[in-house]
Design an enzyme around this catalytic site. Sequence first.
Site, short mmCIF file in Angstrom:
data_model
loop_
_atom_site.label_atom_id
_atom_site.label_comp_id
_atom_site.label_asym_id
_atom_site.label_seq_id
_atom_site.Cartn_x
_atom_site.Cartn_y
_atom_site.Cartn_z
N SER A 98 0.86 -1.20 0.00
CA SER A 98 0.00 0.00 0.00
C SER A 98 0.89 1.23 0.00
CB SER A 98 -0.92 0.02 1.22
OG SER A 98 -1.81 -1.05 1.18
N ASN A 182 -5.66 -10.07 -7.13
CA ASN A 182 -5.77 -10.78 -5.85
C ASN A 182 -7.10 -11.53 -5.70
OD1 ASN A 182 -6.15 -7.86 -5.90
ND2 ASN A 182 -7.09 -8.11 -3.89
N GLN A 210 0.93 -10.28 -5.80
CA GLN A 210 0.38 -11.64 -5.85
C GLN A 210 1.22 -12.60 -6.70
OE1 GLN A 210 -2.00 -12.80 -3.98
NE2 GLN A 210 -2.84 -10.90 -3.13
N SER A 230 5.00 -7.13 -1.13
CA SER A 230 4.56 -7.15 0.27
C SER A 230 4.96 -8.45 0.94
CB SER A 230 3.04 -7.00 0.29
OG SER A 230 2.58 -7.08 1.60
N HIS A 232 4.00 -10.02 3.67
CA HIS A 232 3.05 -10.97 4.27
C HIS A 232 2.28 -11.78 3.24
CE1 HIS A 232 -0.97 -8.86 3.87
NE2 HIS A 232 -0.19 -7.82 3.65
N THR A 268 13.15 4.83 10.90
CA THR A 268 14.08 3.76 11.31
C THR A 268 13.62 2.44 10.70
OG1 THR A 268 14.48 4.95 13.34
CG2 THR A 268 15.10 2.61 13.32
N CYS A 355 -16.74 -6.80 3.57
CA CYS A 355 -17.69 -6.42 4.61
C CYS A 355 -17.13 -5.27 5.44
CB CYS A 355 -17.96 -7.62 5.50
SG CYS A 355 -19.20 -7.29 6.73
C1 LIG Z 1 -2.58 -6.90 -5.21
C2 LIG Z 1 -2.33 -6.26 -3.88
N1 LIG Z 1 -1.70 -5.07 -3.84
C3 LIG Z 1 -1.44 -4.45 -2.70
C4 LIG Z 1 -1.80 -4.99 -1.49
C5 LIG Z 1 -1.49 -4.25 -0.22
O1 LIG Z 1 -0.37 -4.82 0.41
P1 LIG Z 1 -0.01 -4.44 1.91
O2 LIG Z 1 -0.92 -5.24 2.77
O3 LIG Z 1 1.42 -4.83 2.04
O4 LIG Z 1 -0.18 -2.98 2.07
C6 LIG Z 1 -2.46 -6.23 -1.47
C7 LIG Z 1 -2.91 -6.82 -0.20
O5 LIG Z 1 -4.02 -7.26 -0.04
C8 LIG Z 1 -2.73 -6.88 -2.70
O6 LIG Z 1 -3.34 -8.07 -2.75
#
Ligand SMILES: Cc1ncc(COP(=O)(O)O)c(C=O)c1O
Length: 419
Positions: A98, A182, A210, A230, A232, A268, A355
Site C-alpha cells: 500500500s 488478488n 500476488q 509485500s 506478508h 528507522t 464487509c
Molecule cells: C494486489 C495487492 N496489492 C497491494 C496490497 C497491499 O499490500 P499491503 O498489505 O502490504 O499494504 C495487497 C494486499 O491485499 C494486494 O493483494
Amino acid sequence: MFIIWIYGYRFELSESCAKSPVSMSLNLRWSYLDHNATTPVWGEMIQEIPKWLNSFGNPSSIHQSGRSPKNIIREARKSIADFLRVSPLEIIFNSGASEGNNTVIKGFYESLISGRIPAERNEFMCSLVEHPSVIKSYKFIESKGLKVHWIPVSQKGAIDLAFFKEKLSSKIGLVSVMGANNETGNIFPIKKMAQEAHEVGAFFHCDCVQLIGKTLIDFLDLNVDYATFSGHKFYALKGTGFLYVKKNSPYQNLIDGGAQERSRRGGTENTLGIASLGYMVEVISNQQEKIDEIENLRNKLEAIILNRVDGVKITGIENPRLVNTSHMTLEGIDGETLLMNLDLEGFHVSTGAACSSGNPEPSPVLLNMGFTRDQAQSSLRVSLGWNSRYEEIERFSLALEKIIIRLREIKHGQKYFNN
Ligand SMILES: Cc1ncc(COP(=O)(O)O)c(C=O)c1O
C-alpha cells in the site's frame, strides 16, 4: 516450557510466550485457505527470529550495536536484488505494497507538478481491477483535474489490450497494471504492456504482490520501471515490503525523514521485517515443483466442486491464472452467509464482498469486471498455500457441498413459505 507445532516444525516456548494469541490459536483445528489475503509466517524462519531480535540497535548508529542490524539489512537487500536480478540500489524497504503503490503514483504526480517530468506527460492509465491503494491514488490524481484512463478487464479476466493501445500516446506519463489480480487470480501480460508503454515514452508500474511464490517470475524480463511487493503475501512478516525503482526513473519520497534508504524513505528500518523478506525470497526462488504441486491441487479442488455442486462458475478460467487461486460464483448463494458457515466448519476462505462495518458491499473489482451485484455477492475465493494438502481440499469440498445444499433448501423453503 511449552511445545508447539507449526506446519510440522517443533518449537519450544517459554510459558509467557506460549500464552500469546498466536500460539493459542494454533490449538484450534482449522484449515486456512485464504493465502491471497495473507500467508502464515514460514515455520522454519521462526527459528531465526530470536537471532534477528538480538540485533536491536538502530541501523543508523555507527557503534557496534548499529552495525549488526545494518549488516542484516544489507544482506536482505542483496538477496532480494539477486532474486529480482536488479541492483541493490534499486530496492527501497518500506511497510508494504500500500505504501509502495502510494509512493509511486503520488510521487510521480509530485514530480510532474514540480516540473521534473515534462508538463505534457499529464495523463495516466490504470486497470479497473487494481488494489484500492492504486485506485485511490489515481482518484487523488483525478481530483487534481488530471486525466486517468481506466483500462477495462472482461468478466473472463482479460485486460482490454485494444483500449490500452488506443489510449497510449505521448501524453501518458505513468501506467499501472498489476501482475495478477488478488481476487480472481488472473495474470496480465505485463511484459508486453510495459514494452508498449515504453514505446511512447511512458513509465510502467506493476503491483507484483500476488506474483511472488505463486509464479516463477523472471522479473528483469518484465522490464517495468516501478514494482511493489509485500512480505506478508509470501510467508515473511506483516507490515514490511519493498519497492523496486529502476535506475533513473523519477522518484519522490512519500515519507520524509532521516537519511534511511538513501534518503528515499524516512523512518528507522524494520530490521526484523526486512530480515524476514531476505530470508523468504531465498526460500521461494526456484520452486517450480511447489508451484506445480499447488496447481495440481487447485485443479483437483475445482474438478471436485464442479462435479458435486450445481450452479458453480469458475471466474477467469479462460485466461492465465495464478496457480493457487480459485474464484467462483455460486448461483443463488449469499457469499457472506456461505463464508460464515464455512468458518463455523473450520474453513477460512474469502468472498468477493468486502464487509465494512456490518454492511457487506459487493467487490468493486467484480463489479468493474461487469458482474451484477447479485453475482458479485455470490462469490467465493479459495487461495491455496505452500502447505495446503489434498486431504484439506477434499474436506473443504464436502463441507461446501453440504452447506450449499442446506442454504439452497432454506432459500427454497423461504420462497415456498412466502408464496
Ligand atoms: C494486489 C495487492 N496489492 C497491494 C496490497 C497491499 O499490500 P499491503 O498489505 O502490504 O499494504 C495487497 C494486499 O491485499 C494486494 O493483494
